[in-house]
Write a protein that holds these residues in place. Structure first.
Motif, PDB file in Angstrom:
ATOM      1  N   TYR A  44      31.577 -52.484 -61.124  1.00 26.73           N
ATOM      2  CA  TYR A  44      30.475 -52.660 -60.545  1.00 26.73           C
ATOM      3  C   TYR A  44      30.776 -52.771 -58.977  1.00 26.73           C
ATOM      4  O   TYR A  44      30.904 -53.817 -58.207  1.00 26.73           O
ATOM      5  N   ASP A  88      36.348 -55.578 -58.983  1.00 25.54           N
ATOM      6  CA  ASP A  88      34.934 -55.357 -59.536  1.00 25.54           C
ATOM      7  C   ASP A  88      34.981 -54.625 -60.915  1.00 25.54           C
ATOM      8  O   ASP A  88      33.986 -54.286 -61.257  1.00 25.54           O
ATOM      9  N   ASP A  91      26.737 -53.997 -54.889  1.00 21.31           N
ATOM     10  CA  ASP A  91      26.046 -55.047 -55.294  1.00 21.31           C
ATOM     11  C   ASP A  91      24.373 -54.556 -54.550  1.00 21.31           C
ATOM     12  O   ASP A  91      23.376 -54.964 -55.049  1.00 21.31           O
ATOM     13  N   ARG A 148      32.044 -63.326 -56.600  1.00 23.35           N
ATOM     14  CA  ARG A 148      31.030 -63.067 -57.691  1.00 23.35           C
ATOM     15  C   ARG A 148      31.792 -62.115 -58.514  1.00 23.35           C
ATOM     16  O   ARG A 148      31.245 -62.052 -59.635  1.00 23.35           O
TER      17      ARG A 148
END
Length: 370
Positions: free
Chosen positions: A257, A136, A260, A55
């Motif tokens: 990030y 991330d 999640d 992701r």
């Protein structure tokens, strides 16, 4: 009256803590200059461990390609991912010769997975500076130019900082910004940045730039191979070797990030928080009492008692949290969740401690750690 005395004691803690936070802010260095364009630009090795990062990997590479600094190489290590991390990385790299994709070797006994991956990456790097980031992380185009000037004084061998953390899930809103809160509120930044005192050290593994010779001298990641909080422990190694660590507020040019989902937040903090305070039961007790007394108790006092005095502590709690959120580019309204953040902070500390006491494994990315 006993209740009034309790409120005045709480208020004294809060006033001192707010003042400490404001003073601390001046010693958490902020980028105020870029590397001059006419200066020699040394080779930077950007080193990224990846395990099941499908992701993140596409955007990660996209942002690295937008860097304005030109003299860099990138090594990404696929740490035996079981998803599409590798294929997506190949597609995103698109034959860019600055990027190199490595296949991680099996995890060796006695090593933590991320530390083992970083160790492998360091063996490939040729740069004068080694920038370790997590998958991330998203780099601002001028990230390197804003970091390098910190190495030009005080024998600095490591520059690190807690990035901006966009938060989405409910638990991330409660716990993730507490990383900044703990640093701003408890770490004496003037000692952390102006001395080589190892105990006054904080670091965030999502963004750590080393001077390569200094990194090699301390033994690199192999010196902290079994650490679940390798970022703090390797920063202490730097100081123990007589060098400075510069802790900066990099929220304006580094974004992470971090988690999640609520599950990821819980598992991530569960793994790190008790180890991060030295697996100290005394510290868990002290922090639990402190956060309950200072950041939770004022709310039921104000709710069940009339009078302006009982609302003043809440004002200072909100001021402190709002100030830190403002300085770290966090959502402006999150300060109203502070009592719930304090409760969540206490709960995760105790859950992490009891997992260690009961000798249960900490789980992260499909691997078990003690």
């Amino acid at each position: 009256m006993l209740l009034d005395s309790i409120v005045y004691i709480i208020l004294s803690f809060l006033v001192f803590s707010l003042c400490f936070t404001i003073v601390n802010n001046f010693f958490l260095a902020k980028p105020n200059k870029l590397l001059k364009t006419d200066q020699n630009k040394p080779l930077i090795s950007i080193l990224i461990p990846m395990r099941n990062e499908e992701r993140n990997v596409t955007n990660l590479i996209h942002y690295i390609k937008k860097l304005s600094y030109e003299n860099y190489e990138v090594f990404l290590l696929d740490d035996r991912s079981t998803d599409n991390t590798r294929s997506l990385a190949i597609k995103a790299i698109d034959d860019d010769e600055r990027f190199h994709l490595l296949d991680g070797v099996p995890l060796q006994e006695g090593w933590v997975g991320k530390v083992h991956a970083c160790h492998q990456l360091s063996k490939q790097a040729k740069g004068k500076y080694l920038l370790f980031i997590d998958a991330d992380v998203r780099l601002h185009p001028s990230s390197i130019e804003m970091t390098l000037p910190y190495f030009h004084s005080n024998n600095v061998k490591l520059v690190t900082g807690f990035p901006r953390f966009p938060v989405t899930s409910f638990l991330s809103k409660l716990l993730v910004p507490m990383q900044h809160f703990v640093v701003w509120t408890h770490l004496p930044a003037f000692i952390a940045n102006l001395t080589i005192q190892p105990k006054a050290t904080a670091a965030h593994g999502a963004f750590m730039m080393f001077e390569a010779n200094g990194y090699t001298e301390i033994g690199g990641h192999s010196s902290v191979k079994n650490s679940l909080v390798e970022d703090v422990h390797i920063a202490r190694k730097v100081k123990e070797s007589g060098y400075f660590v510069k802790l900066i507020n990099n929220t304006s040019f580094i974004t992470c990030y971090m988690y999640d989902t609520n599950k990821e937040v819980w598992e991530g903090f569960l793994k790190n928080i008790y180890t991060g305070i030295g697996r100290s039961k005394i510290m868990v007790f002290f922090l639990s009492v402190y956060y309950t007394f200072v950041y939770i108790l004022p709310f039921p006092i104000a709710i069940f008692n009339e009078g302006w005095l009982y609302t003043v502590p809440i004002l200072f709690i909100f001021l402190q949290k709002a100030f830190i959120d403002w300085q770290t580019l966090q959502k402006k309204w999150l300060f109203i969740l502070m009592p719930f953040s304090a409760i969540a902070f206490i709960l995760i500390m105790h859950a992490s401690m009891w997992r260690s006491i009961l000798k249960q494994d900490y789980m992260w990315k499909g691997r078990a750690y003690k």
